[in-house]
Motif scaffolding. Structure first.
Motif, PDB file in Angstrom:
ATOM      1  N   LYS A  26      45.511  39.146  39.143  1.00 53.33           N
ATOM      2  CA  LYS A  26      46.029  37.933  39.860  1.00 53.33           C
ATOM      3  C   LYS A  26      47.675  38.779  40.058  1.00 53.33           C
ATOM      4  O   LYS A  26      48.405  38.619  40.608  1.00 53.33           O
ATOM      5  CB  LYS A  26      46.477  37.078  38.966  1.00 53.33           C
ATOM      6  CG  LYS A  26      45.265  35.702  39.351  1.00 53.33           C
ATOM      7  CD  LYS A  26      45.610  34.513  39.098  1.00 53.33           C
ATOM      8  CE  LYS A  26      46.461  34.757  37.215  1.00 53.33           C
ATOM      9  NZ  LYS A  26      45.111  34.619  36.413  1.00 53.33           N
ATOM     10  N   SER A  27      48.236  38.860  38.685  1.00 54.67           N
ATOM     11  CA  SER A  27      49.291  39.487  38.191  1.00 54.67           C
ATOM     12  C   SER A  27      50.085  40.766  39.137  1.00 54.67           C
ATOM     13  O   SER A  27      51.226  40.883  39.548  1.00 54.67           O
ATOM     14  CB  SER A  27      49.606  39.410  36.745  1.00 54.67           C
ATOM     15  OG  SER A  27      49.869  37.860  36.398  1.00 54.67           O
ATOM     16  N   THR A  28      49.514  41.269  39.228  1.00 55.55           N
ATOM     17  CA  THR A  28      49.823  42.850  39.361  1.00 55.55           C
ATOM     18  C   THR A  28      49.094  43.011  40.741  1.00 55.55           C
ATOM     19  O   THR A  28      49.730  43.136  41.646  1.00 55.55           O
ATOM     20  CB  THR A  28      47.986  43.786  39.329  1.00 55.55           C
ATOM     21  OG1 THR A  28      48.260  43.886  37.894  1.00 55.55           O
ATOM     22  CG2 THR A  28      48.371  45.065  39.449  1.00 55.55           C
TER      23      THR A  28
ATOM     24  N   ILE B 103      49.214  37.711  29.778  1.00 57.13           N
ATOM     25  CA  ILE B 103      48.393  37.140  30.248  1.00 57.13           C
ATOM     26  C   ILE B 103      48.998  36.120  30.997  1.00 57.13           C
ATOM     27  O   ILE B 103      50.782  36.012  30.390  1.00 57.13           O
ATOM     28  CB  ILE B 103      47.856  35.562  29.282  1.00 57.13           C
ATOM     29  CG1 ILE B 103      48.301  35.581  28.041  1.00 57.13           C
ATOM     30  CG2 ILE B 103      45.907  36.388  28.541  1.00 57.13           C
ATOM     31  CD1 ILE B 103      47.438  34.056  27.813  1.00 57.13           C
ATOM     32  N   THR B 104      48.597  34.954  31.993  1.00 56.26           N
ATOM     33  CA  THR B 104      49.912  34.438  32.354  1.00 56.26           C
ATOM     34  C   THR B 104      49.989  32.310  31.944  1.00 56.26           C
ATOM     35  O   THR B 104      48.786  32.361  31.971  1.00 56.26           O
ATOM     36  CB  THR B 104      49.368  34.026  33.840  1.00 56.26           C
ATOM     37  OG1 THR B 104      49.041  35.718  34.692  1.00 56.26           O
ATOM     38  CG2 THR B 104      50.743  33.653  34.694  1.00 56.26           C
TER      39      THR B 104
ATOM     40  N   LYS C 239      39.968  45.849  42.299  1.00 55.99           N
ATOM     41  CA  LYS C 239      40.228  46.957  41.247  1.00 55.99           C
ATOM     42  C   LYS C 239      39.134  47.603  42.299  1.00 55.99           C
ATOM     43  O   LYS C 239      38.364  48.240  41.680  1.00 55.99           O
ATOM     44  CB  LYS C 239      38.984  46.545  40.547  1.00 55.99           C
ATOM     45  CG  LYS C 239      40.333  45.217  39.297  1.00 55.99           C
ATOM     46  CD  LYS C 239      40.290  45.899  38.341  1.00 55.99           C
ATOM     47  CE  LYS C 239      40.695  44.888  37.750  1.00 55.99           C
ATOM     48  NZ  LYS C 239      40.926  44.230  35.650  1.00 55.99           N
TER      49      LYS C 239
ATOM     50  N   ASP D   2      39.784  50.737  42.600  1.00 57.59           N
ATOM     51  CA  ASP D   2      39.335  52.084  42.864  1.00 57.59           C
ATOM     52  C   ASP D   2      38.516  52.284  41.127  1.00 57.59           C
ATOM     53  O   ASP D   2      38.126  54.145  41.309  1.00 57.59           O
ATOM     54  CB  ASP D   2      40.655  52.181  42.092  1.00 57.59           C
ATOM     55  CG  ASP D   2      41.450  51.477  41.080  1.00 57.59           C
ATOM     56  OD1 ASP D   2      41.211  52.008  39.928  1.00 57.59           O
ATOM     57  OD2 ASP D   2      41.382  49.746  41.537  1.00 57.59           O
TER      58      ASP D   2
ATOM     59  N   ALA E  18      45.355  46.143  43.821  1.00 54.08           N
ATOM     60  CA  ALA E  18      46.373  46.161  43.407  1.00 54.08           C
ATOM     61  C   ALA E  18      46.815  47.525  42.685  1.00 54.08           C
ATOM     62  O   ALA E  18      48.175  47.328  42.718  1.00 54.08           O
ATOM     63  CB  ALA E  18      46.217  44.679  42.327  1.00 54.08           C
TER      64      ALA E  18
HETATM   65  P1  GTP Z   1      45.980  36.584  33.869  1.00 57.64           P
HETATM   66  O1  GTP Z   1      47.644  36.332  34.891  1.00 57.64           O
HETATM   67  O2  GTP Z   1      46.139  36.701  32.546  1.00 57.64           O
HETATM   68  O3  GTP Z   1      45.356  35.834  34.027  1.00 57.64           O
HETATM   69  O4  GTP Z   1      45.813  37.619  34.348  1.00 57.64           O
HETATM   70  P2  GTP Z   1      45.911  38.570  35.360  1.00 57.64           P
HETATM   71  O5  GTP Z   1      44.283  37.405  35.973  1.00 57.64           O
HETATM   72  O6  GTP Z   1      47.099  38.883  36.539  1.00 57.64           O
HETATM   73  O7  GTP Z   1      44.948  40.016  35.369  1.00 57.64           O
HETATM   74  P3  GTP Z   1      46.646  41.109  35.298  1.00 57.64           P
HETATM   75  O8  GTP Z   1      47.446  41.265  36.516  1.00 57.64           O
HETATM   76  O9  GTP Z   1      47.274  41.007  34.304  1.00 57.64           O
HETATM   77  O10 GTP Z   1      45.806  42.888  35.210  1.00 57.64           O
HETATM   78  C1  GTP Z   1      44.603  42.858  34.776  1.00 57.64           C
HETATM   79  C2  GTP Z   1      44.309  44.318  34.599  1.00 57.64           C
HETATM   80  O11 GTP Z   1      43.659  44.725  35.425  1.00 57.64           O
HETATM   81  C3  GTP Z   1      45.528  45.088  34.547  1.00 57.64           C
HETATM   82  O12 GTP Z   1      45.408  45.477  32.929  1.00 57.64           O
HETATM   83  C4  GTP Z   1      45.999  45.830  35.500  1.00 57.64           C
HETATM   84  O13 GTP Z   1      46.152  46.722  35.026  1.00 57.64           O
HETATM   85  C5  GTP Z   1      44.366  45.952  35.598  1.00 57.64           C
HETATM   86  N1  GTP Z   1      44.459  45.979  37.017  1.00 57.64           N
HETATM   87  C6  GTP Z   1      44.822  44.525  37.946  1.00 57.64           C
HETATM   88  N2  GTP Z   1      44.159  45.291  39.050  1.00 57.64           N
HETATM   89  C7  GTP Z   1      43.800  46.286  39.368  1.00 57.64           C
HETATM   90  C8  GTP Z   1      42.666  47.526  40.461  1.00 57.64           C
HETATM   91  O14 GTP Z   1      43.680  47.448  41.435  1.00 57.64           O
HETATM   92  N3  GTP Z   1      42.570  48.302  39.871  1.00 57.64           N
HETATM   93  C9  GTP Z   1      42.191  48.669  38.366  1.00 57.64           C
HETATM   94  N4  GTP Z   1      41.751  50.167  38.019  1.00 57.64           N
HETATM   95  N5  GTP Z   1      43.119  48.461  37.502  1.00 57.64           N
HETATM   96  C10 GTP Z   1      43.716  47.225  37.639  1.00 57.64           C
END
Ligand code: GTP
Length: 598
Positions: A19-21, A54-55, A134, A136, A165
């Motif tokens: 999500k955050s990414t 985490i968020t 993801k 990729d 993302a």
């Molecule tokens: P919370 O905010 O804690 O709920 O997590 P989140 O869903 O926001 O996840 P976040 O964006 O922190 O990503 C979690 C992990 O996945 C991080 O290490 C990111 O770098 C990785 N990540 C996010 N998007 C991608 C992607 O498209 N590809 C890959 N390979 N890794 C990704």
């Protein structure tokens, strides 16, 4: 019109699906920040969020997007947390939106909280846009995940965006779908104001900063507003939005998501979920607001330095404003002095609050073992709620004790069904149902005592399924259980802050485990300290901490100075988190050990 070009949306996902990414990619695409300003995961503003990855708090930003069709759109993006402890914050942010991006990891697929979040979005009538993220990753399997979204969730995934993302693939497509599929807000800009408060925080200079979504009407600087729950009125000093830089405006109108300040001094005046209207021309009805969240876990928080009790009260007041799910009331402990009994949504929430108190307010704390709320029926026919084990009435006054249960839904690959059922059985679980979701996934549903899943259930689940199983749970009422209070005595004195409630069947084993653990954790004192576990007057386990014989430095044989210094520092470090209980110094870990062992 401006209103027809507004799109309000959230991003929902299981934890770690990205999500955050993705939010960062959207910020970039809308040039909200230049590359140089762009820090990784910009929306996770709190240090703690960045560190833990985490968020926790929701964040709202206004973005301006020049679409390829030449039109300019205004996006309000509201980020939401993914952990089950914070689903309250998720439902709050969803109430401020018309749509949601549903992010699903292309390798992990649909997980328990993906489902739970989709249900929250559907409850709020949101348009849901599936995003498979993801792609990729080498083990990404978007076709399988598409099928899961259709079979397990029941959403049409034929238009699901395939995205990364991380690399930015799919971002343009996501922006296009936001414009095409999410409806513009429909409120009336000339109607009496109705603004939903979805968050607030205290600022030393500006007073309370209130975050709102405008449903109807327009709020301008200088307007006199009324908070519908309390009836209090204030004059608006400032309105604005975060882009994510703070930008002040003259007004916020229908569909806008931003903040206002009005010299509001008391943190209790701006209740999250309340409706703001005009003082002169009020709306007839407030907005539905939010479902009240009841804490599920309680613990005592005590300042190590007793002189900081008032600071702690002040700090809790500040946090409460920003965290509607936090509850607290003063309590006293014979062992620990003056403190507060605090209620949380779960253990992670408890942890975060404790850490924020220590970090943001610099107060060193002792936290007692977490406890659920027991409903107790007394022999005289009355009932009481007990959230502090030391307050459990004596056995002879008890008619029956009930404990909270949860309905736990565990989603897992079929291979782990047996392992998971064993784990649930061991935690006093009651098997309810099993649903085959598709060829390789099963939903297992158990009723479990909340107290049993509080501590290491989630970790055990993850480690016994190589991380593949996911958990979601909801409260499912109370059930009568055979529970007893176990007291711990140090040096012959009962320590109220160490009392625990345990199931009678496990009492002896747990008493023994706790006594052994305390023996390990409580440092030697100048005198011998007996440790006992007792149920009522009956001692069920005992052990003794031997008296201190020599100075720690004696071990070093005088040689290595730096090693000596390290030892001394370590001792000092240990002291910081030590609380004198009667004549015995007890470290923080001892309070937690009672919980871990029980
Ligand atoms: P919370 O905010 O804690 O709920 O997590 P989140 O869903 O926001 O996840 P976040 O964006 O922190 O990503 C979690 C992990 O996945 C991080 O290490 C990111 O770098 C990785 N990540 C996010 N998007 C991608 C992607 O498209 N590809 C890959 N390979 N890794 C990704």
């Amino acid at each position: 019109s401006r209103q027809s070009h507004i799109r309000n949306f959230s991003i929902i996902a299981h934890i770690d699906h990205g999500k955050s990414t993705l939010a960062d990619r959207i910020l970039e695409a809308t040039q909200a920040l230049t590359k140089r300003e762009m820090k990784e995961q910009t929306l996770d503003a709190m240090d703690l969020e960045r560190e833990r990855g985490i968020t926790i708090k929701l964040n709202a930003v206004e973005l301006t997007y020049k679409a390829p069709d030449g039109e300019t759109y205004i996006f309000h993006l509201i980020d939401t947390p993914g952990h089950v402890d914070f689903s309250y914050e998720v439902s709050r942010s969803l109430a401020a939106c018309e749509g949601a991006l549903l992010v699903v990891d292309a390798a992990q697929g649909v997980e328990a909280q993906t489902l739970a979040n989709v249900f929250l979005a559907l409850e709020n009538n949101l348009e849901i846009i599936p995003v498979i993220n993801k792609i990729d990753l080498p083990n990404a399997d978007p076709d399988r995940v598409k099928k899961e979204i259709e079979d397990v969730i029941g959403l049409d995934a034929s238009d699901a965006v395939l995205a990364s993302a991380k690399t930015g693939i799919g971002t343009e497509d996501i922006l296009k779908q936001i414009i095409d599929r999410i409806p513009a807000p429909t409120g009336d800009p000339d109607a009496p104001l109705r603004a939903l408060i979805f968050d607030s925080l205290y600022d030393a200079y500006r007073g309370v900063v209130v975050y709102v979504r405008i449903i109807d009407g327009t709020v301008r600087v200088g307007d006199t507003i009324k908070l519908m729950a309390t009836g209090k009125t204030f004059e608006v000093i400032e309105v604005g939005v975060s882009t994510p830089k703070i930008e002040t405006r003259d007004a916020l109108s229908v569909g806008d998501v931003g903040f206002l300040t009005a010299s509001i001094k008391s943190v209790h005046d701006t209740r999250v979920g309340d409706t703001i209207t005009y003082a002169e021309r009020p709306a007839a009805e407030p907005l539905p607001g939010y479902r009240k969240m009841n804490p599920m876990v309680y613990c005592g928080l005590y300042p190590i330095d007793t002189a900081r009790y008032d600071d702690l009260r002040e700090a809790l007041g500040r946090l409460e404003l920003n965290d509607a799910a936090l509850q607290y009331e003063p309590e006293t402990s014979e062992a620990l002095g003056f403190g507060f009994r605090c209620g949380f949504l779960g253990l992670l929430h408890m942890d975060i609050v404790q850490e924020r108190l220590e970090r943001e307010f610099n107060i060193d704390l002792i936290a007692t073992a977490p406890s659920v709320i027991y409903k107790v029926k007394l022999t005289d026919g009355s009932t009481v709620d007990v959230g502090n084990p030391s307050e459990m009435p004596e056995r002879k006054y008890l008619e029956e004790v009930s404990e909270p249960y949860v309905k736990a839904t565990i989603m897992t690959p079929n291979d782990y069904v047996g392992t998971i059922m064993e784990l649930c059985q061991r935690k006093r679980g009651d098997f309810k149902n099993m649903e085959y979701l598709d060829d390789n996934r099963t939903n297992i549903i158990y009723d479990l005592p909340l107290s049993e899943i509080m501590y290491d259930f989630f970790d055990s689940l993850k480690s016994s399924t190589k991380g593949y199983a996911s958990l979601d749970y909801e409260m499912d009422g109370y059930r009568v259980s055979d529970l007893v209070k176990m007291d711990i005595l140090l040096n012959g004195e009962k320590v109220d802050a160490l009392s625990v409630i345990v199931h009678k069947e496990f009492a002896y084993d747990r008493g023994k485990a706790i006594v052994e653990k305390l023996k390990e954790l409580i440092p030697r004192q100048q005198f011998e300290v007996p440790i006992q576990a007792a149920i009522g007057l009956k001692i069920i386990s005992r052990s003794t901490i031997k008296a201190l014989r020599k100075n720690v430095l004696a071990k070093c044989y005088g040689g290595d100075v730096s090693r000596k210094r390290k030892l001394l520092e370590k001792q000092k470090e240990g002291k910081k988190r030590m609380k004198a209980v009667g004549s015995v110094d007890v470290p923080q870990e001892a309070f937690m050990a009672v919980f871990r062992m029980s």
